[in-house]
Design an enzyme around this catalytic site. Structure first.
Site, PDB file in Angstrom:
ATOM      1  N   TYR A  27       0.839  -1.194   0.000  1.00 17.85           N
ATOM      2  CA  TYR A  27       0.000   0.000   0.000  1.00 17.85           C
ATOM      3  C   TYR A  27       0.877   1.248   0.000  1.00 17.85           C
ATOM      4  CZ  TYR A  27      -4.053  -2.942   1.193  1.00 17.85           C
ATOM      5  OH  TYR A  27      -5.047  -3.890   1.188  1.00 17.85           O
ATOM      6  N   ARG A  55      -8.424 -12.962  -0.705  1.00 17.57           N
ATOM      7  CA  ARG A  55      -8.831 -13.234  -2.084  1.00 17.57           C
ATOM      8  C   ARG A  55      -8.432 -14.632  -2.540  1.00 17.57           C
ATOM      9  NH1 ARG A  55      -7.639  -7.804  -5.537  1.00 17.57           N
ATOM     10  NH2 ARG A  55      -9.189  -8.781  -6.878  1.00 17.57           N
ATOM     11  N   GLY A  82     -12.944   2.097   4.399  1.00 20.68           N
ATOM     12  CA  GLY A  82     -11.872   2.779   3.684  1.00 20.68           C
ATOM     13  C   GLY A  82     -12.113   4.270   3.595  1.00 20.68           C
TER      14      GLY A  82
END
Length: 304
Positions: free
Chosen positions: A54, A124, A258
């Site tokens: 990130y 994921r 977020g």
């Protein structure tokens, strides 16, 4: 704030967490990041999510510096940080996905045994891959994952509502979900197109703009307009309704927010603080399902 066990582990996490994906080190200043963390912490949030990639590593640094500056006890916080495996590079080494999973399980077991982490989870991964990791852990007396990070919102339901509940009941893997507002699509700000100041207007988010202006995107905006009367009747905003809707799923341990502004974070936290979650009765959920018309087929009701 409400707290839930992370899957069937003994780790208690706030049912709402703060993510740093596109915000820390990129979309917002360090000062705003500190303000967001302070609001979250003072509201009872103990879960903060980041990753090594990130903002090219800046998000992790900013997160750590704020915790240090505030003097918060590290033992009172749950920090989740994602590590990304090589993917193509591993395949070029001749390793199958099964061998890669075994290597990951061994590596994470070592990390935990060395005291560098307490638990590990996946992000994921498919249900089959998670089950493979669990099988490898049992076979070689190693430590299995306790959670899966998955996208989950009003328009993305299949994995969390059909695949993960079976894993939750069989092996105790819980869901830590992200993007409850579908990258802002459910916020309501795209009802009349794409505002210039929005995330979808950025060059690097052309894919989001294309999704919004597509035929399916227009259908989604119409469905959101139909959901507004339900939110108004419950005394909440559409984003609060969407967050509470995610939390009503028993297999969801925590929903990662977020937020990019203090106002947005305060609004989203209102899904708990404004007591919207208790209003998610079976009648309300059925009303929402009748509007969305996208409830995935499952042999067993995930709420049972």
């Amino acid at each position: 704030m409400k707290y839930r066990n992370l899957g069937k582990s003994g780790l208690r996490v706030s049912c709402l967490g703060l993510g740093t994906w596109v915000t820390f080190g990129g979309q917002i200043s360090d000062e705003v990041a500190e303000r967001l963390m302070t609001i979250a912490y003072e509201s009872g949030v103990n879960l903060f999510d980041t990753a090594e990639v990130y903002a090219a590593g800046k998000a992790e640094v900013i997160l750590g510096s704020i915790i240090k500056k505030k003097g918060w006890r590290r033992s009172s916080l749950v920090i989740t940080t994602k590590l990304y495996w090589g993917g193509k590079a591993e395949t070029e080494r001749g390793l199958s996905r099964k061998h890669i999973i075994e290597e990951i399980v061994r590596a994470m077991t070592h990390v935990i045994n060395q005291g560098m982490a307490m638990y590990w989870g996946t992000s994921r991964w498919s249900a089959m891959e998670i089950m493979e990791a669990y099988s490898v852990a049992r076979q070689f007396n190693m430590i299995p994952p306790v959670c899966e990070q998955a996208e989950y919102h009003l328009f993305q339901r299949e994995k969390v509502e059909v695949q993960l509940p079976e894993l939750y009941h069989k092996i105790g893997v819980g869901a830590m979900t992200w993007s409850p507002l579908a990258c802002g699509i459910i916020s309501g700000k795209y009802g009349n197109g794409v505002p210039e100041s929005s995330r979808a207007s950025l060059k690097c988010y052309q894919w989001l703009k294309e999704r919004i202006v597509s035929e399916e995107g227009r259908k989604q905006q119409n469905k959101l307009k139909d959901l507004l009367p339900i939110a108004e009747r419950l005394g909440c905003t559409l984003p609060q309704l969407a967050v509470a809707w995610c939390l009503r799923n028993e297999g969801v341990s925590s929903v990662l927010l977020g937020s990019s502004t203090p106002e947005q974070l305060i609004e989203n936290l209102g899904a708990i603080q404004a007591m919207v979650l208790p209003k998610m009765t079976s009648h309300v959920v059925n009303e929402i399902d009748n509007i969305l018309r996208n409830k995935p087929y499952s042999k067993k009701d995930y709420r049972s």
